[in-house]
Design a protein around this motif. Structure first.
Motif, PDB file in Angstrom:
ATOM      1  N   ALA A 192       0.818  -1.216   0.000  1.00 11.46           N
ATOM      2  CA  ALA A 192       0.000   0.000   0.000  1.00 11.46           C
ATOM      3  C   ALA A 192       0.848   1.260   0.000  1.00 11.46           C
ATOM      4  O   ALA A 192       0.304   2.355  -0.038  1.00 11.46           O
ATOM      5  CB  ALA A 192      -0.938   0.006   1.207  1.00 11.46           C
ATOM      6  N   GLY A 193       2.150   1.124   0.065  1.00  8.50           N
ATOM      7  CA  GLY A 193       3.022   2.288   0.019  1.00  8.50           C
ATOM      8  C   GLY A 193       3.412   2.811   1.384  1.00  8.50           C
ATOM      9  O   GLY A 193       4.083   3.825   1.487  1.00  8.50           O
ATOM     10  N   ARG A 194       2.988   2.150   2.442  1.00 11.74           N
ATOM     11  CA  ARG A 194       3.407   2.545   3.783  1.00 11.74           C
ATOM     12  C   ARG A 194       3.838   1.284   4.519  1.00 11.74           C
ATOM     13  O   ARG A 194       3.451   0.179   4.160  1.00 11.74           O
ATOM     14  CB  ARG A 194       2.296   3.281   4.535  1.00 11.74           C
ATOM     15  CG  ARG A 194       1.071   2.447   4.831  1.00 11.74           C
ATOM     16  CD  ARG A 194       0.090   3.217   5.724  1.00 11.74           C
ATOM     17  NE  ARG A 194      -1.089   2.417   5.976  1.00 11.74           N
ATOM     18  CZ  ARG A 194      -1.211   1.529   6.960  1.00 11.74           C
ATOM     19  NH1 ARG A 194      -0.212   1.308   7.781  1.00 11.74           N
ATOM     20  NH2 ARG A 194      -2.326   0.841   7.113  1.00 11.74           N
ATOM     21  N   SER A 195       4.586   1.435   5.544  1.00 18.00           N
ATOM     22  CA  SER A 195       5.117   0.309   6.292  1.00 18.00           C
ATOM     23  C   SER A 195       3.986  -0.487   6.941  1.00 18.00           C
ATOM     24  O   SER A 195       3.191   0.068   7.700  1.00 18.00           O
ATOM     25  CB  SER A 195       6.076   0.813   7.371  1.00 18.00           C
ATOM     26  OG  SER A 195       6.577  -0.270   8.108  1.00 18.00           O
ATOM     27  N   GLY A 196       3.920  -1.762   6.616  1.00 19.26           N
ATOM     28  CA  GLY A 196       2.911  -2.656   7.195  1.00 19.26           C
ATOM     29  C   GLY A 196       1.540  -2.544   6.567  1.00 19.26           C
ATOM     30  O   GLY A 196       0.619  -3.243   6.965  1.00 19.26           O
ATOM     31  N   GLY A 197       1.373  -1.685   5.558  1.00 22.21           N
ATOM     32  CA  GLY A 197       0.073  -1.518   4.913  1.00 22.21           C
ATOM     33  C   GLY A 197      -0.011  -2.287   3.614  1.00 22.21           C
ATOM     34  O   GLY A 197       0.955  -2.384   2.857  1.00 22.21           O
ATOM     35  N   VAL A 198      -1.177  -2.867   3.337  1.00 22.35           N
ATOM     36  CA  VAL A 198      -1.384  -3.637   2.111  1.00 22.35           C
ATOM     37  C   VAL A 198      -2.747  -3.296   1.505  1.00 22.35           C
ATOM     38  O   VAL A 198      -3.660  -2.859   2.193  1.00 22.35           O
ATOM     39  CB  VAL A 198      -1.308  -5.157   2.360  1.00 22.35           C
ATOM     40  CG1 VAL A 198       0.087  -5.587   2.760  1.00 22.35           C
ATOM     41  CG2 VAL A 198      -2.322  -5.608   3.385  1.00 22.35           C
ATOM     42  N   ASN A 199      -2.830  -3.506   0.214  1.00 22.93           N
ATOM     43  CA  ASN A 199      -4.104  -3.494  -0.503  1.00 22.93           C
ATOM     44  C   ASN A 199      -4.410  -4.949  -0.831  1.00 22.93           C
ATOM     45  O   ASN A 199      -3.542  -5.676  -1.312  1.00 22.93           O
ATOM     46  CB  ASN A 199      -4.014  -2.683  -1.791  1.00 22.93           C
ATOM     47  CG  ASN A 199      -3.729  -1.224  -1.541  1.00 22.93           C
ATOM     48  OD1 ASN A 199      -4.135  -0.674  -0.519  1.00 22.93           O
ATOM     49  ND2 ASN A 199      -3.022  -0.596  -2.462  1.00 22.93           N
ATOM     50  N   ALA A 200      -5.619  -5.392  -0.565  1.00 18.37           N
ATOM     51  CA  ALA A 200      -5.947  -6.804  -0.786  1.00 18.37           C
ATOM     52  C   ALA A 200      -7.329  -6.930  -1.406  1.00 18.37           C
ATOM     53  O   ALA A 200      -8.267  -6.217  -1.041  1.00 18.37           O
ATOM     54  CB  ALA A 200      -5.899  -7.569   0.531  1.00 18.37           C
TER      55      ALA A 200
END
Length: 155
Positions: free
Chosen positions: A140-148
């Motif tokens: 997602a472009g940030r630490s620990g963030g995801v798009n799912a």
């Protein structure tokens, strides 16, 4: 024409009148009644085809109603509410929740915490007994963030 007709014998006049009447009846039959008869036959064929199609539609409607009575459409609603509740419990925000005709639900998360997503997956598969059919996870472009994006099916 009238002089010629009056100059004929009464017998010939009668024959001419009968022939004229016959030609008139024949013309009406040939040019008006015959095409109407052909149109009637075509309409009977069209009605038969429409009746067959109606019976197929009625069969499909009765099948759909029996599936609804069996709870197959309610399953998608329950599946959607289960997925939403599990996401809320895990602290996730659902961006898209889209049921499809195969009894599956597509769930989209954006900028979700990876640990929260794993907790949601544990709840969905482990506790609720649902099955993940397809999953796509990206950064997602940030630490620990995801798009799912996940497709879920009930058992």
């Amino acid at each position: 024409m009238r002089e010629w007709f009056n100059s004929q014998s009464p017998r010939d006049q009668m024959a001419i009148l009968l022939l004229t009447g016959f030609l008139l009846v024949f013309s009406v039959f040939q040019f008006a009644l015959m095409p109407m008869s052909e149109n009637r036959a075509q309409m009977a064929l069209n009605n038969g085809a429409a009746s067959a199609q109606l019976s197929r539609v009625e069969a499909k409607v009765s099948r759909l109603l029996s599936l609804r009575d069996a709870g197959s459409t309610g399953q998608n609603d329950n599946l959607s509410s289960t997925l939403s509740a599990a996401a809320q419990n895990a602290g996730l925000t659902v961006k898209r929740l889209q049921p499809n005709s195969r009894g599956e639900v597509q769930v989209r998360f954006e900028g979700a915490d990876f640990d929260a997503l794993l907790q949601w997956l544990q709840t969905v598969e482990g506790n609720e007994g649902l099955r993940i059919i397809d999953a796509s996870v990206s950064d997602a472009g940030r630490s620990g963030g995801v798009n799912a994006t996940l497709r879920v099916r009930g058992q």
